[in-house]
Design an enzyme around this catalytic site. Structure first.
Site, PDB file in Angstrom:
ATOM      1  N   LYS A   1     -20.817 -81.816 -69.279  1.00  0.00           N
ATOM      2  CA  LYS A   1     -19.999 -83.004 -68.989  1.00  0.00           C
ATOM      3  C   LYS A   1     -20.445 -83.615 -67.654  1.00  0.00           C
ATOM      4  O   LYS A   1     -21.168 -82.963 -66.882  1.00  0.00           O
ATOM      5  CB  LYS A   1     -18.522 -82.615 -68.935  1.00  0.00           C
TER       6      LYS A   1
ATOM      7  N   TYR B   1     -21.963 -92.371 -34.446  1.00  0.00           N
ATOM      8  CA  TYR B   1     -20.716 -93.145 -34.451  1.00  0.00           C
ATOM      9  C   TYR B   1     -19.555 -92.344 -33.869  1.00  0.00           C
ATOM     10  O   TYR B   1     -19.392 -91.160 -34.183  1.00  0.00           O
ATOM     11  CB  TYR B   1     -20.351 -93.545 -35.882  1.00  0.00           C
TER      12      TYR B   1
HETATM   13  C1  LIG Z   1     -15.419 -78.143 -67.044  1.00  0.00           C
HETATM   14  C2  LIG Z   1     -14.866 -77.183 -68.022  1.00  0.00           C
HETATM   15  C3  LIG Z   1     -15.420 -75.908 -68.150  1.00  0.00           C
HETATM   16  C4  LIG Z   1     -16.518 -75.383 -67.247  1.00  0.00           C
HETATM   17  O1  LIG Z   1     -15.936 -74.962 -66.039  1.00  0.00           O
HETATM   18  P1  LIG Z   1     -16.822 -74.296 -64.862  1.00  0.00           P
HETATM   19  O2  LIG Z   1     -15.812 -73.952 -63.832  1.00  0.00           O
HETATM   20  O3  LIG Z   1     -17.753 -75.350 -64.405  1.00  0.00           O
HETATM   21  O4  LIG Z   1     -17.498 -73.135 -65.460  1.00  0.00           O
HETATM   22  C5  LIG Z   1     -14.932 -75.081 -69.132  1.00  0.00           C
HETATM   23  N1  LIG Z   1     -13.918 -75.487 -69.935  1.00  0.00           N
HETATM   24  C6  LIG Z   1     -13.354 -76.702 -69.833  1.00  0.00           C
HETATM   25  C7  LIG Z   1     -12.246 -77.085 -70.738  1.00  0.00           C
HETATM   26  C8  LIG Z   1     -13.802 -77.590 -68.867  1.00  0.00           C
HETATM   27  O5  LIG Z   1     -13.238 -78.791 -68.763  1.00  0.00           O
END
Ligand SMILES: *Cc1c(COP(=O)(O)O)cnc(C)c1O
Length: 364
Positions: free
Chosen positions: A35, A256
Site C-alpha cells: 500500500k 534559520y
Molecule cells: C498496513 C497494514 C499492515 C502492515 O503493517 P506493518 O506494520 O507495516 O507490518 C498489515 N495489515 C493491515 C490491515 C494494514 O493496513
C-alpha cells in the site's frame, strides 16, 4: 549536474527481509504489503525484490491494477475492501480478493452481478476500533456472506493495535479466537510486529501474515528492538552530498532562527537535502547522519533545501562528501531510518512514505 540528492531502492535487501519474515512464520503464506506505493518505494521499483511473496495487499484500486500490469496473476487483497459498488466490477475483472468490514460492503456485494464469485476476507474489530465488525456482529456478517451467490470463499481477518508495544496481542487474539473458533476459512492476523515478535505462536502465524514495514527494513518496534536485532536490511537509502562548508567561531549561529550556537570553533557541512525532499523538519540538532559512512549530527534547523551538519570531528569530510540521511553508505555503514525518525518524533513508516517526488530514485 543534477542536484546531488538521490534515493536508492535495494532489491537484494527486499529479498532478504522477505526471507527474514518468512523465517519468523515459516508455515504461513506472506502478503507483501505494498500500500501507499510500497511505503513510498514505488510498486514497480520493489517488484523484483518482492515478487517472491505469495500475494500482495494494498488499499488502492489503481495500485491493484499496477500490480496486475506487472504480470502478477496470484492473489491481491484490498485491505479496506471496496469503497463503492462499481469497485466490485474491477474486483471481478482483475480477480481481486477484498476485505469486508461493514454491512454496506455486504449490501454492495448482494447487488453485484458477477459470473465469478468473489473471495472475501471478513474483518473483525477485535479491539483496534478502526475497521471491522464488532465481535458480537461477526457471525451474522459471516452468515450473510455465506448465503450470497456472489461469494465463494470467506476468510477471516483482524488487525492488532499493540503488536509493537507493551500491551501485546493476547487480549485481541482471545476475542478473535472465541468468536471464530468453529468457522471455516483461512485466517490472517499479523502485521510485521506480530509476525516477528509472536510468530512462534501458531495462532499468530495463521494462514497468512501481512508484513509491511519489516520488508522495507525498518524495525516495527524500535527503539525496543532495532533492525540489527531483527536481522533486517534497509530497502531504501536517501543520500546526498556536501555542497558548501562553513567555519564557525564560538558564538556563531547556524541557520534559520539561529537555534544552534557554536561553543567552540566548528566546521559545518551544508548538504543538498531539506524538508522539500521529504526529510522531516522536526529532526533537530543531534539527529544522526552518516558523512562518508561515519556518524555525524545535524546542527540547527532543517530548511527546505538544505541541512547543516557538524563535520568538525571528520577532517577528511568536505565539499562533495557523501552524506547518508538513512540507509546504507558507500562504505557499507548503515543508518537505520528508525533513528532519524525517532529524533523527529515519528516512525520510519512516515519517512519512507514521505519521500518527495523531486528526489530521483535508482534501483540497485
Ligand atoms: C498496513 C497494514 C499492515 C502492515 O503493517 P506493518 O506494520 O507495516 O507490518 C498489515 N495489515 C493491515 C490491515 C494494514 O493496513
Amino acid at each position: 549536474m543534477p542536484r546531488p540528492i538521490q534515493a536508492t531502492i535495494h532489491t537484494e535487501a527486499l529479498r532478504h527481509n522477505l526471507a527474514r519474515v518468512r523465517q519468523a512464520a515459516p508455515d504461513a503464506k506472506v502478503w507483501g504489503v505494498v500500500k501507499a506505493n510500497a511505503y513510498g518505494h514505488g510498486i514497480e521499483r520493489v517488484w523484483e525484490g518482492l515478487r517472491g511473496a505469495d500475494g500482495f495487499a494494498l488499499l488502492d484500486l489503481a495500485e491493484a491494477e499496477r500490480v496486475r500490469a506487472l504480470g502478477w496473476r496470484g492473489p491481491i487483497l484490498l485491505l479496506e475492501g471496496v469503497f463503492e459498488a462499481r469497485d466490485l466490477e474491477l474486483c471481478s475483472r482483475l480477480n481481486l480478493w477484498h476485505t469486508v468490514h461493514c454491512d454496506e460492503q455486504i449490501d454492495m456485494l448482494a447487488m453485484h452481478k458477477t459470473h465469478q464469485p468473489h473471495r472475501v476476507f471478513l474483518k473483525m474489530n477485535s479491539g483496534m476500533n478502526r475497521l471491522g465488525f464488532a465481535p458480537q456482529r461477526c457471525r451474522a456478517a459471516w452468515t450473510r456472506l455465506d448465503a450470497l451467490p456472489q461469494v465463494d470463499e470467506i476468510s477471516l481477518m483482524t488487525h492488532f493495535s499493540d503488536a509493537d508495544g507493551a500491551r501485546g496481542i493476547a487480549h485481541q487474539l482471545a476475542v478473535f479466537d472465541e468468536i471464530t473458533r468453529d468457522l471455516p476459512g483461512e485466517r490472517t492476523l499479523s502485521n510485521s510486529a506480530a509476525s516477528l515478535r509472536f510468530g512462534a505462536d501458531a495462532a499468530v502465524r495463521a494462514d497468512w501474515i501481512r508484513p509491511g514495514i519489516a520488508v522495507y527494513g525498518s524495525s516495527p518496534d524500535f527503539p525496543g528492538h532495532d533492525v540489527a536485532h531483527w536481522g533486517l536490511q534497509p530497502a531504501m537509502t536517501l543520500a546526498t552530498r556536501i555542497i558548501g562548508v562553513q567555519h564557525l567561531a564560538p558564538g556563531d549561529t547556524v541557520g534559520y532562527g539561529s537555534n544552534f550556537t557554536a561553543d567552540a570553533p566548528m566546521r559545518i557541512g551544508v548538504i543538498a537535502c531539506g524538508y522539500a525532499d521529504g526529510y522531516p523538519r522536526h529532526c533537530n540538532t543531534g539527529t544522526p547522519v552518516l558523512v562518508d559512512g561515519e556518524r555525524a549530527r545535524i546542527v540547527g534547523r532543517v530548511s527546505m533545501d538544505m541541512i547543516t551538519v557538524d563535520i568538525t570531528g571528520l577532517p577528511h569530510a568536505g565539499m562533495g562528501s557523501e552524506v547518508t540521511l538513512w540507509g546504507r553508505a558507500s562504505n557499507g555503514a548503515v543508518l537505520s531510518i528508525d533513528e532519524p525518525a525517532r529524533a523527529g518524533g515519528t516512525v520510519g513508516y512516515e519517512l519512507m512514505c514521505g519521500l518527495a517526488p523531486r528526489v530521483p530514485v535508482h534501483i540497485a
